[in-house]
Design a protein around this motif. Structure first.
Motif, PDB file in Angstrom:
ATOM      1  N   VAL A 120       0.933  -1.285  -0.036  1.00 18.96           N
ATOM      2  CA  VAL A 120       0.042  -0.066  -0.092  1.00 18.96           C
ATOM      3  C   VAL A 120       0.936   1.263  -0.066  1.00 18.96           C
ATOM      4  O   VAL A 120       0.581   2.283  -0.789  1.00 18.96           O
ATOM      5  N   SER A 121       1.945   1.107   0.571  1.00 20.00           N
ATOM      6  CA  SER A 121       2.650   2.536   0.998  1.00 20.00           C
ATOM      7  C   SER A 121       3.559   2.574  -0.303  1.00 20.00           C
ATOM      8  O   SER A 121       3.596   3.719  -1.009  1.00 20.00           O
ATOM      9  N   ALA A 122       3.739   1.435  -1.160  1.00 12.19           N
ATOM     10  CA  ALA A 122       4.526   1.620  -2.352  1.00 12.19           C
ATOM     11  C   ALA A 122       3.607   2.065  -3.558  1.00 12.19           C
ATOM     12  O   ALA A 122       4.303   3.050  -4.251  1.00 12.19           O
ATOM     13  N   MET A 123       2.395   1.638  -3.350  1.00  8.68           N
ATOM     14  CA  MET A 123       1.470   2.010  -4.237  1.00  8.68           C
ATOM     15  C   MET A 123       1.178   3.497  -4.513  1.00  8.68           C
ATOM     16  O   MET A 123       0.960   4.123  -5.397  1.00  8.68           O
ATOM     17  N   LYS A 124       0.882   3.908  -2.923  1.00  8.57           N
ATOM     18  CA  LYS A 124       0.827   5.262  -2.680  1.00  8.57           C
ATOM     19  C   LYS A 124       1.940   6.193  -3.352  1.00  8.57           C
ATOM     20  O   LYS A 124       1.575   7.267  -3.821  1.00  8.57           O
ATOM     21  N   ASN A 125       3.033   5.839  -3.186  1.00 11.11           N
ATOM     22  CA  ASN A 125       4.078   6.544  -3.617  1.00 11.11           C
ATOM     23  C   ASN A 125       3.878   6.753  -5.306  1.00 11.11           C
ATOM     24  O   ASN A 125       4.134   7.666  -5.962  1.00 11.11           O
ATOM     25  N   PHE A 126       3.742   5.525  -5.622  1.00 13.83           N
ATOM     26  CA  PHE A 126       3.657   5.370  -7.346  1.00 13.83           C
ATOM     27  C   PHE A 126       2.528   6.328  -7.816  1.00 13.83           C
ATOM     28  O   PHE A 126       2.751   6.965  -8.615  1.00 13.83           O
ATOM     29  N   VAL A 127       1.348   6.212  -7.229  1.00 15.58           N
ATOM     30  CA  VAL A 127       0.430   7.050  -7.549  1.00 15.58           C
ATOM     31  C   VAL A 127       0.628   8.517  -7.476  1.00 15.58           C
ATOM     32  O   VAL A 127       0.548   9.290  -8.283  1.00 15.58           O
ATOM     33  N   THR A 128       1.186   9.018  -6.595  1.00 12.79           N
ATOM     34  CA  THR A 128       1.598  10.215  -6.373  1.00 12.79           C
ATOM     35  C   THR A 128       2.658  10.812  -7.285  1.00 12.79           C
ATOM     36  O   THR A 128       2.619  11.705  -8.107  1.00 12.79           O
ATOM     37  N   ASP A 129       3.661   9.925  -7.500  1.00  8.66           N
ATOM     38  CA  ASP A 129       4.607  10.290  -8.568  1.00  8.66           C
ATOM     39  C   ASP A 129       4.256  10.191  -9.986  1.00  8.66           C
ATOM     40  O   ASP A 129       4.811  11.071 -10.770  1.00  8.66           O
ATOM     41  N   TYR A 130       3.325   9.328 -10.205  1.00  3.27           N
ATOM     42  CA  TYR A 130       2.797   9.094 -11.495  1.00  3.27           C
ATOM     43  C   TYR A 130       2.070  10.450 -11.992  1.00  3.27           C
ATOM     44  O   TYR A 130       1.974  10.901 -12.948  1.00  3.27           O
ATOM     45  N   ASN A 131       1.184  10.889 -10.999  1.00  6.83           N
ATOM     46  CA  ASN A 131       0.294  11.918 -11.111  1.00  6.83           C
ATOM     47  C   ASN A 131       1.264  13.388 -11.034  1.00  6.83           C
ATOM     48  O   ASN A 131       0.676  14.299 -12.059  1.00  6.83           O
ATOM     49  N   ASN A 132       2.215  13.669 -10.746  1.00  8.72           N
ATOM     50  CA  ASN A 132       3.147  14.579 -10.818  1.00  8.72           C
ATOM     51  C   ASN A 132       3.801  14.547 -12.079  1.00  8.72           C
ATOM     52  O   ASN A 132       3.952  16.003 -12.568  1.00  8.72           O
ATOM     53  N   VAL A 133       4.185  13.611 -12.716  1.00  9.72           N
ATOM     54  CA  VAL A 133       4.627  13.364 -14.004  1.00  9.72           C
ATOM     55  C   VAL A 133       3.522  13.896 -15.168  1.00  9.72           C
ATOM     56  O   VAL A 133       3.938  14.815 -15.892  1.00  9.72           O
ATOM     57  N   VAL A 134       2.232  13.438 -14.971  1.00 11.67           N
ATOM     58  CA  VAL A 134       1.254  13.751 -15.954  1.00 11.67           C
ATOM     59  C   VAL A 134       1.042  15.276 -15.818  1.00 11.67           C
ATOM     60  O   VAL A 134       0.804  15.771 -16.874  1.00 11.67           O
ATOM     61  N   THR A 135       0.975  15.510 -14.683  1.00 15.88           N
ATOM     62  CA  THR A 135       0.492  16.978 -14.509  1.00 15.88           C
ATOM     63  C   THR A 135       1.633  18.180 -15.152  1.00 15.88           C
ATOM     64  O   THR A 135       1.227  18.914 -15.794  1.00 15.88           O
ATOM     65  N   ALA A 136       3.077  17.541 -14.826  1.00 15.17           N
ATOM     66  CA  ALA A 136       4.060  18.518 -15.249  1.00 15.17           C
ATOM     67  C   ALA A 136       4.213  18.296 -16.708  1.00 15.17           C
ATOM     68  O   ALA A 136       4.491  19.190 -17.565  1.00 15.17           O
ATOM     69  N   ALA A 137       3.602  17.195 -17.353  1.00 16.66           N
ATOM     70  CA  ALA A 137       3.808  16.794 -18.958  1.00 16.66           C
ATOM     71  C   ALA A 137       2.943  17.696 -19.738  1.00 16.66           C
ATOM     72  O   ALA A 137       3.133  18.017 -20.936  1.00 16.66           O
ATOM     73  N   LYS A 138       1.951  18.363 -18.961  1.00 13.01           N
ATOM     74  CA  LYS A 138       0.833  18.909 -19.647  1.00 13.01           C
ATOM     75  C   LYS A 138       1.142  20.239 -20.077  1.00 13.01           C
ATOM     76  O   LYS A 138       0.734  20.795 -21.138  1.00 13.01           O
ATOM     77  N   LYS A 139       2.394  20.913 -19.363  1.00  9.98           N
ATOM     78  CA  LYS A 139       2.704  22.022 -19.479  1.00  9.98           C
ATOM     79  C   LYS A 139       4.173  22.150 -20.142  1.00  9.98           C
ATOM     80  O   LYS A 139       4.914  23.052 -20.077  1.00  9.98           O
ATOM     81  N   SER A 140       4.681  20.994 -20.284  1.00 11.04           N
ATOM     82  CA  SER A 140       6.186  20.899 -20.733  1.00 11.04           C
ATOM     83  C   SER A 140       6.172  21.122 -22.019  1.00 11.04           C
ATOM     84  O   SER A 140       5.396  20.820 -22.890  1.00 11.04           O
TER      85      SER A 140
END
Length: 401
Positions: A120-140
């Motif tokens: 659960v802890s590892a998946m939480k980190n994955f989801v957070t990092d994944y979302n940060n990448v997607v959000t940044a990519a939209k404006k990159s």
């Protein structure tokens, strides 16, 4: 595909391709359109040679400035920040995926922490990092990286049902949402299988592959548009090498699929047999060109290239057991190796039957890889003159891994 990921990047899409805009403006400059505007602006009242020279110099300077701005569009502070966030985010996401691929994550520890809690802890980190990448990519404006992010998102969408079983759902904007309660009640072995490194077609392997190439150009600064650190000459050489290997693989595939290769020949005693040495030579060439193509073309950010490489890899994975019967093995990276003794002892009629379908299918995709590498090598990196990403071609072939 339930979501069109070109739509996820619409905030940085500005319409036509940058080269088209630039050439259009250049044509306007050449034909005199800009010149007329400049003459109207500066006026024609003075008749002195000094004034005339001054106006001519001013016009030339402004035209040069316009051309320079078209060729090297400025990147906003917002885009620079997004570029930095994307580069850092990719590194973080790579680490969180690695944690979900680590066997230790799926075992209980001596201090009482259960495997379920660790997952659960590892998946939480994955989801957070994944979302940060997607959000940044939209404006990159880092085109190569955003192309791989789109690849990654398509792979996530393709595995949406498996992720949903584990409490991970995909939002309308492409980000992920985690239901911790549902994940805690899930079998941790399902999470481990989803991120398995032993299966080259697993979700985790596909994500790792995209992250590997997206992170390859870390030397790019935040105010660039990520045309990679290679020179034009190096890019051209790479594309030509990959294109040549793909074209050679196409030819080998067609040879192995043809009936002519398997025509029997008579020996000195009048017996008819397959020319096994000739067939093996074709198979060995196929394996070599298969590996060479992937070694070079797999690092491409062109969507057409990646899509067809994915399809070839999928076809090979599905036929791995049959290939093994002929002495052709496939490693965890998707590369082939051929054992001469095993191949030559195989039933050539079965080899012929197999390659008639598999070989013809691979030839089709290899032909398209050759086309995109040699003709549309930079399609996925098209930018408008304003620095916005053009998605009309870059994500047309969105059947990514």
């Amino acid at each position: 595909m339930s979501q069109g990921y070109s739509q996820l990047f619409q905030s940085i899409s500005g319409g036509g391709a940058g080269n088209q805009n630039f050439l259009s403006d250049y044509a306007s400059i050449k034909s005199g359109s800009y010149g007329k505007l400049l003459r109207a602006y500066y006026g024609t009242g003075s008749s002195s040679s000094t004034a005339s020279a001054s106006k001519k110099s001013s016009s030339t300077n402004i035209l040069d400035k316009i051309l320079e701005e078209k060729k090297n569009p400025k990147v906003s502070k917002q885009a620079q920040e997004a570029n930095t966030n994307l580069t850092n985010g990719l590194s973080n996401l790579k680490n969180s995926v690695s944690a979900l691929q680590n066997d230790k994550t799926y075992t209980d520890t001596d201090n009482g922490q259960s495997a379920s809690d660790k997952v659960v802890s590892a998946m939480k980190n994955f989801v957070t990092d994944y979302n940060n990448v997607v959000t940044a990519a939209k404006k990159s404006t880092l085109a190569g990286k955003t192309a791989y992010v789109a690849n990654m998102m398509d792979s996530t969408n393709a595995n949406s049902d498996k992720l949903a079983e584990l409490g991970v759902t995909i939002n309308a904007n492409g980000t992920l949402q985690l239901n911790e309660g549902k994940l805690k009640g899930a079998d941790v072995s399902k999470v481990q299988d989803l991120f398995s490194t032993n299966d080259i077609m697993s979700y985790g392997s596909k994500i790792t592959s995209r992250l590997k190439f997206a992170s390859a150009n870390t030397a790019n600064t935040a105010n660039k548009t990520d045309k990679t650190d290679k020179t034009d000459t190096e890019d051209s050489a790479t594309n030509n090498t990959a294109g040549s290997s793909a074209a050679a693989l196409k030819a080998d595939s067609e040879t192995l699929a043809s009936g002519k290769l398997y025509e029997k020949i008579k020996d000195k005693d009048g017996n008819e047999n397959y020319d096994i040495d000739k067939i093996f030579a074709a198979a060995k060439s196929f394996v070599n060109n298969y590996n060479n193509m992937f070694d070079v073309a797999e690092s491409s950010s062109n969507s057409g290239v990646i899509s067809n490489l994915t399809q070839i890899k999928g076809k090979t994975a599905r036929n791995a057991d049959t290939l093994k019967q002929f002495g052709i093995s496939v490693d965890t990276k998707g590369r082939m190796k051929i054992d001469e003794d095993t191949f030559k002892k195989a039933d050539m009629s079965k080899v012929q039957k197999f390659f008639k379908n598999y070989g013809s299918s691979v030839a089709t995709n290899a032909s398209l890889v050759d086309f995109y590498m040699t003709t549309h090598a930079n399609t996925a990196n098209s930018y408008t003159a304003a620095g916005a990403y053009n998605l009309q071609e870059g994500f047309r072939y969105a059947d990514y891994i």
